[in-house]
Design a protein around this motif. Structure first.
Motif, PDB file in Angstrom:
ATOM      1  N   GLN A   1       1.245  -5.598  -2.763  1.00 63.16           N
ATOM      2  CA  GLN A   1       0.473  -4.691  -3.603  1.00 63.16           C
ATOM      3  C   GLN A   1      -0.080  -3.506  -2.814  1.00 63.16           C
ATOM      4  N   ILE A   2       0.020  -3.579  -1.477  1.00 64.60           N
ATOM      5  CA  ILE A   2      -0.501  -2.516  -0.624  1.00 64.60           C
ATOM      6  C   ILE A   2       0.663  -1.822   0.072  1.00 64.60           C
ATOM      7  N   LYS A   3       0.905  -0.576  -0.298  1.00 69.08           N
ATOM      8  CA  LYS A   3       1.977   0.219   0.299  1.00 69.08           C
ATOM      9  C   LYS A   3       1.403   1.569   0.743  1.00 69.08           C
ATOM     10  N   GLU A   4       1.471   1.842   2.051  1.00 64.76           N
ATOM     11  CA  GLU A   4       0.928   3.061   2.645  1.00 64.76           C
ATOM     12  C   GLU A   4      -0.551   3.261   2.281  1.00 64.76           C
ATOM     13  N   PRO A   5      -1.420   2.376   2.749  1.00 64.88           N
ATOM     14  CA  PRO A   5      -2.856   2.547   2.495  1.00 64.88           C
ATOM     15  C   PRO A   5      -3.394   3.755   3.248  1.00 64.88           C
ATOM     16  N   CYS A   6      -3.774   4.809   2.542  1.00 70.48           N
ATOM     17  CA  CYS A   6      -4.143   6.068   3.206  1.00 70.48           C
ATOM     18  C   CYS A   6      -5.567   6.489   2.930  1.00 70.48           C
ATOM     19  N   GLY A   7      -6.314   5.717   2.176  1.00 72.64           N
ATOM     20  CA  GLY A   7      -7.721   6.011   1.923  1.00 72.64           C
ATOM     21  C   GLY A   7      -8.490   4.715   1.785  1.00 72.64           C
TER      22      GLY A   7
ATOM     23  N   ARG B   1       1.842   4.311  -2.344  1.00 73.15           N
ATOM     24  CA  ARG B   1       3.174   4.149  -2.954  1.00 73.15           C
ATOM     25  C   ARG B   1       3.189   3.214  -4.155  1.00 73.15           C
ATOM     26  N   THR B   2       2.053   2.589  -4.487  1.00 76.51           N
ATOM     27  CA  THR B   2       1.988   1.802  -5.724  1.00 76.51           C
ATOM     28  C   THR B   2       1.074   2.474  -6.745  1.00 76.51           C
ATOM     29  N   ASN B   3       0.583   3.697  -6.393  1.00 69.87           N
ATOM     30  CA  ASN B   3      -0.270   4.473  -7.297  1.00 69.87           C
ATOM     31  C   ASN B   3      -1.443   3.653  -7.820  1.00 69.87           C
ATOM     32  N   SER B   4      -2.135   2.986  -6.901  1.00 70.13           N
ATOM     33  CA  SER B   4      -3.182   2.068  -7.339  1.00 70.13           C
ATOM     34  C   SER B   4      -4.334   2.022  -6.341  1.00 70.13           C
ATOM     35  N   ILE B   5      -5.439   1.416  -6.800  1.00 72.51           N
ATOM     36  CA  ILE B   5      -6.585   1.092  -5.950  1.00 72.51           C
ATOM     37  C   ILE B   5      -6.632  -0.421  -5.838  1.00 72.51           C
ATOM     38  N   VAL B   6      -6.702  -0.922  -4.605  1.00 70.66           N
ATOM     39  CA  VAL B   6      -6.750  -2.359  -4.367  1.00 70.66           C
ATOM     40  C   VAL B   6      -8.147  -2.728  -3.874  1.00 70.66           C
ATOM     41  N   GLN B   7      -8.759  -3.717  -4.534  1.00 74.43           N
ATOM     42  CA  GLN B   7     -10.080  -4.207  -4.125  1.00 74.43           C
ATOM     43  C   GLN B   7      -9.900  -5.476  -3.296  1.00 74.43           C
ATOM     44  N   ILE B   8     -10.465  -5.475  -2.080  1.00 72.85           N
ATOM     45  CA  ILE B   8     -10.273  -6.579  -1.136  1.00 72.85           C
ATOM     46  C   ILE B   8     -11.645  -7.098  -0.713  1.00 72.85           C
ATOM     47  N   SER B   9     -11.768  -8.421  -0.582  1.00 72.99           N
ATOM     48  CA  SER B   9     -13.003  -8.997  -0.048  1.00 72.99           C
ATOM     49  C   SER B   9     -13.010  -8.855   1.464  1.00 72.99           C
TER      50      SER B   9
ATOM     51  N   GLY C   1     -10.547 -10.857   3.331  1.00 69.38           N
ATOM     52  CA  GLY C   1      -9.126 -10.513   3.231  1.00 69.38           C
ATOM     53  C   GLY C   1      -8.458 -10.910   1.939  1.00 69.38           C
ATOM     54  N   HIS C   2      -9.207 -11.442   0.970  1.00 73.17           N
ATOM     55  CA  HIS C   2      -8.605 -11.814  -0.311  1.00 73.17           C
ATOM     56  C   HIS C   2      -8.500 -10.590  -1.217  1.00 73.17           C
ATOM     57  N   ILE C   3      -7.356 -10.427  -1.863  1.00 74.87           N
ATOM     58  CA  ILE C   3      -7.189  -9.341  -2.824  1.00 74.87           C
ATOM     59  C   ILE C   3      -7.826  -9.775  -4.133  1.00 74.87           C
ATOM     60  N   LEU C   4      -8.884  -9.045  -4.536  1.00 75.52           N
ATOM     61  CA  LEU C   4      -9.624  -9.419  -5.736  1.00 75.52           C
ATOM     62  C   LEU C   4      -8.946  -8.899  -6.992  1.00 75.52           C
ATOM     63  N   THR C   5      -8.512  -7.647  -6.955  1.00 73.73           N
ATOM     64  CA  THR C   5      -7.829  -7.096  -8.122  1.00 73.73           C
ATOM     65  C   THR C   5      -7.145  -5.788  -7.745  1.00 73.73           C
ATOM     66  N   LEU C   6      -6.286  -5.310  -8.609  1.00 77.47           N
ATOM     67  CA  LEU C   6      -5.555  -4.060  -8.416  1.00 77.47           C
ATOM     68  C   LEU C   6      -5.731  -3.207  -9.657  1.00 77.47           C
ATOM     69  N   TYR C   7      -6.063  -1.928  -9.448  1.00 84.71           N
ATOM     70  CA  TYR C   7      -6.257  -0.992 -10.557  1.00 84.71           C
ATOM     71  C   TYR C   7      -5.179   0.078 -10.494  1.00 84.71           C
ATOM     72  N   GLN C   8      -4.403   0.162 -11.562  1.00 80.13           N
ATOM     73  CA  GLN C   8      -3.357   1.170 -11.628  1.00 80.13           C
ATOM     74  C   GLN C   8      -3.976   2.507 -12.005  1.00 80.13           C
ATOM     75  N   THR C   9      -3.796   3.520 -11.178  1.00 80.72           N
ATOM     76  CA  THR C   9      -4.362   4.834 -11.473  1.00 80.72           C
ATOM     77  C   THR C   9      -3.399   5.627 -12.348  1.00 80.72           C
ATOM     78  N   ASP C  10      -3.939   6.679 -12.966  1.00 76.13           N
ATOM     79  CA  ASP C  10      -3.076   7.552 -13.761  1.00 76.13           C
ATOM     80  C   ASP C  10      -2.702   8.794 -12.966  1.00 76.13           C
ATOM     81  N   MET C  11      -2.723   8.685 -11.634  1.00 77.97           N
ATOM     82  CA  MET C  11      -2.307   9.789 -10.784  1.00 77.97           C
ATOM     83  C   MET C  11      -1.234   9.305  -9.807  1.00 77.97           C
ATOM     84  N   ILE C  12      -0.416  10.225  -9.337  1.00 79.95           N
ATOM     85  CA  ILE C  12       0.659   9.898  -8.408  1.00 79.95           C
ATOM     86  C   ILE C  12       0.176  10.112  -6.977  1.00 79.95           C
TER      87      ILE C  12
END
Length: 576
Positions: A500-506, A521-529, A532-543
């Protein structure tokens, strides 16, 4: 010994019958030849012809051959401990049902498997079997090793647990001694200051008292003179006294009245700050510490961090304003304490201010291409250039006027910056052996006590942030699609690598101090504890989401992207 290889020609259950052991190599050729020898290395009974091969081939010379009868005696004494009996009928097992893959006794074969098509004697099964006892032994050895590790780990955990429990009262007593030492030093310091104050105050009071005593002496003298003249003198003498002493009495009245009006009672007290006052509760209700239970296998534990939910509030398109400008590229954004948003435009060398409605309310032309920005105080922001060796501190007043407050010179290029505390920044370096460094407000640079990997990052290939509450540094690696969470106190790290994490740049610190990462590269925001646990993924409406920041109260998120012709700046509401 050949437990499964001792094949007898006669029924071994019939009394009086002589058991004949057949040659196993011959059985494989459909020949029944009486065995004369047993090779413990080959684990086979063999006839003389097959056994003589051991003498004709040099590589078989080390094999051990004994008479078949001797081997049969040893083999026959094997105690199967009931393994050769049917669990249901307690009869000797003789057959194998290939249809149902079960061992059978006579009763099983007749009653339970009479409709099966392939119920065969052990002899035929063993003849064509490729079974090797080493398979079971190897598996059991593997299981034994794991079981031993479990036992050893539990023993070690018990010992460590005992050490930790024993250490707790020692730690508390040590802290108590430290606190007592602090209070002892406090007592000495306060008493010293109080005594100094007392000495100084007593000197002033003594001077005031001495002066007042002089006034009293003058008063006594004046009154004796007046009483004497009015009792014994003439009218003329009384008149002279009135005239002569009028000014002296007025001055004396004025001085004494001034002292009287400014009369104070001096006291001194010492009070503790509210943070040091304990409530009127027993220590069991107010414990100045926390008992923590930790498990090292963090992946076994379920994360208790709450996943946030987001709601878009406002969005603006970032477009070229005129022919003299390029298409904007925001390489850094951050919230000021009052909710205004500041951004740096890398392409047009600008510092921009937005109000809460994302309306541009101010801008400042920079002499370089800015790389990142971080709010420093209520109305100040730090800007990195990525090229020039400096940090510029810009001030934004309430009227959105922007001025260059000061410049901090540094010796390292920084592509990312965030605030650590009032006097320090955390900076992500460019082309430096240490990926993250500490920068003081005076420009001094130093390293964290962390064993970072020996890797330098090019511009825009990494981002970092700092979690103040837990003293942790978060570092992203775009090329490796990885997020590193470094614990400064323990010098340990958690590695987060997921599809779910591709090219984390911010990266930014979100609600409950969870970690928010822009996955480009997945056009999303990933929330991590922080574990190191991935809590959720939010799909953004931007590229290609590129940069983001979170407001001071963790109620809003701002995000911008890096897609040519489709660049936007979006403000998002955060809730649970």
């Amino acid at each position: 010994m050949a437990e499964m290889g001792c094949i007898y020609e006669e029924n071994y259950e019939v009394p009086g019958k002589v058991k004949q052991i057949n040659c196993q190599p011959c059985l494989k050729k459909d020949k029944q030849t009486k065995a004369a020898k047993f090779c413990s290395t080959c684990d086979e009974f063999q006839c003389l012809d097959c056994a003589n091969v051991h003498y004709t081939h040099a590589f078989l010379g080390s094999h051990k051959l004994v008479n078949a009868n001797e081997a049969r005696t040893k083999q026959g004494s094997c105690n199967m401990k009931g393994l050769d009996q049917c669990d249901q009928h307690q009869e000797i097992l003789k057959f194998f049902c290939e249809d149902e893959n079960q061992l059978c006794c006579n009763t099983c074969a007749i009653v339970d498997h009479r409709k099966c098509h392939s119920v065969v004697e052990f002899l035929k099964v063993v003849e064509r079997s490729t079974y090797r006892r080493s398979t079971l032994k190897n598996k059991l050895e593997e299981v034994r090793q794991k079981a031993n590790i479990i036992v050893d780990t539990i023993d070690s955990s018990k010992e460590k647990l005992d050490e930790d429990i024993t250490e707790m009262p020692i730690k508390i007593r040590r802290m108590r001694d430290e606190v007592i030492k602090v209070f002892d030093e406090l007592e000495i310091s306060v008493v010293k200051d109080a005594e100094s104050f007392q000495k100084e105050t007593l000197e002033k009071l003594s001077m005031k008292q001495s002066q007042t005593m002089k006034y009293l002496a003058d008063i006594t003298t004046f009154m004796e003179m007046i009483d004497n003249v009015y009792q014994n003198g003439s009218l003329i003498q009384q008149y002279i006294v009135d005239q002569k002493m009028q000014n002296d009495v007025n001055d004396l009245h004025k001085n004494v009245d001034a002292e009287y009006q400014g009369l104070e009672t001096v006291t001194v007290t010492f009070d503790f700050d509210e943070t040091l006052k304990l409530p009127p509760l027993p220590v069991t209700d107010y414990v100045p510490g926390q008992l923590s239970v930790k498990f090292r296998l963090s992946d076994v534990l379920a994360s208790v961090d709450k996943a946030m939910s987001i709601t878009p509030v406002n969005c603006i398109n970032l477009k070229q304003k005129n022919n003299s400008e390029k298409e904007p590229l925001y390489s850094g954004i951050d919230f000021l304490a009052d909710g205004r948003l500041v951004a740096v435009d890398n392409n047009n060398k600008k510092f921009i201010v937005y109000n809460e409605k994302l309306e541009e309310v101010g801008s400042y032309q920079l002499p370089y291409s800015p790389q990142s920005v971080a709010a420093v105080s209520k109305d100040e922001a730090a800007v990195t250039s990525g090229g020039a060796l400096k940090l510029d501190i810009l001030r934004v007043n309430i009227f959105n006027d922007i001025t260059l407050e000061r410049t901090i010179k540094v010796a390292t290029k920084y592509g990312w910056i965030c605030r650590q505390d009032d006097e320090h920044f955390v900076g992500g370096t460019i082309d430096h052996s240490t990926p993250v460094r500490i920068i003081t407000s005076t420009g001094e640079e130093k390293d964290f006590s962390i064993n970072f990997p020996k890797k330098s990052y090019r511009r825009n290939t990494s981002a970092c942030t700092y979690i103040k509450s837990s003293d942790k540094v978060v570092l992203t690696d775009c090329d490796e699609h990885t997020v590193y969470i470094y614990d400064i106190k323990t010098n340990t790290r958690v590695l987060v690598k997921d599809d779910q994490i591709k090219e984390p740049c911010g990266v930014a610190v979100g609600p409950s101090d969870t970690i928010l990462v822009c996955s480009d590269r997945t056009n999303s925001i990933v929330q991590i504890s922080q574990t190191g646990h991935i809590l959720t993924l939010y799909q953004t409406d931007m590229i290609y989401p590129r940069r983001m920041c979170v407001s001071r109260d963790k109620s809003f998120l701002a995000i911008t992207n890096a897609c040519n012709g489709k660049k936007t700046l979006q403000k998002i509401k955060i809730s649970y």
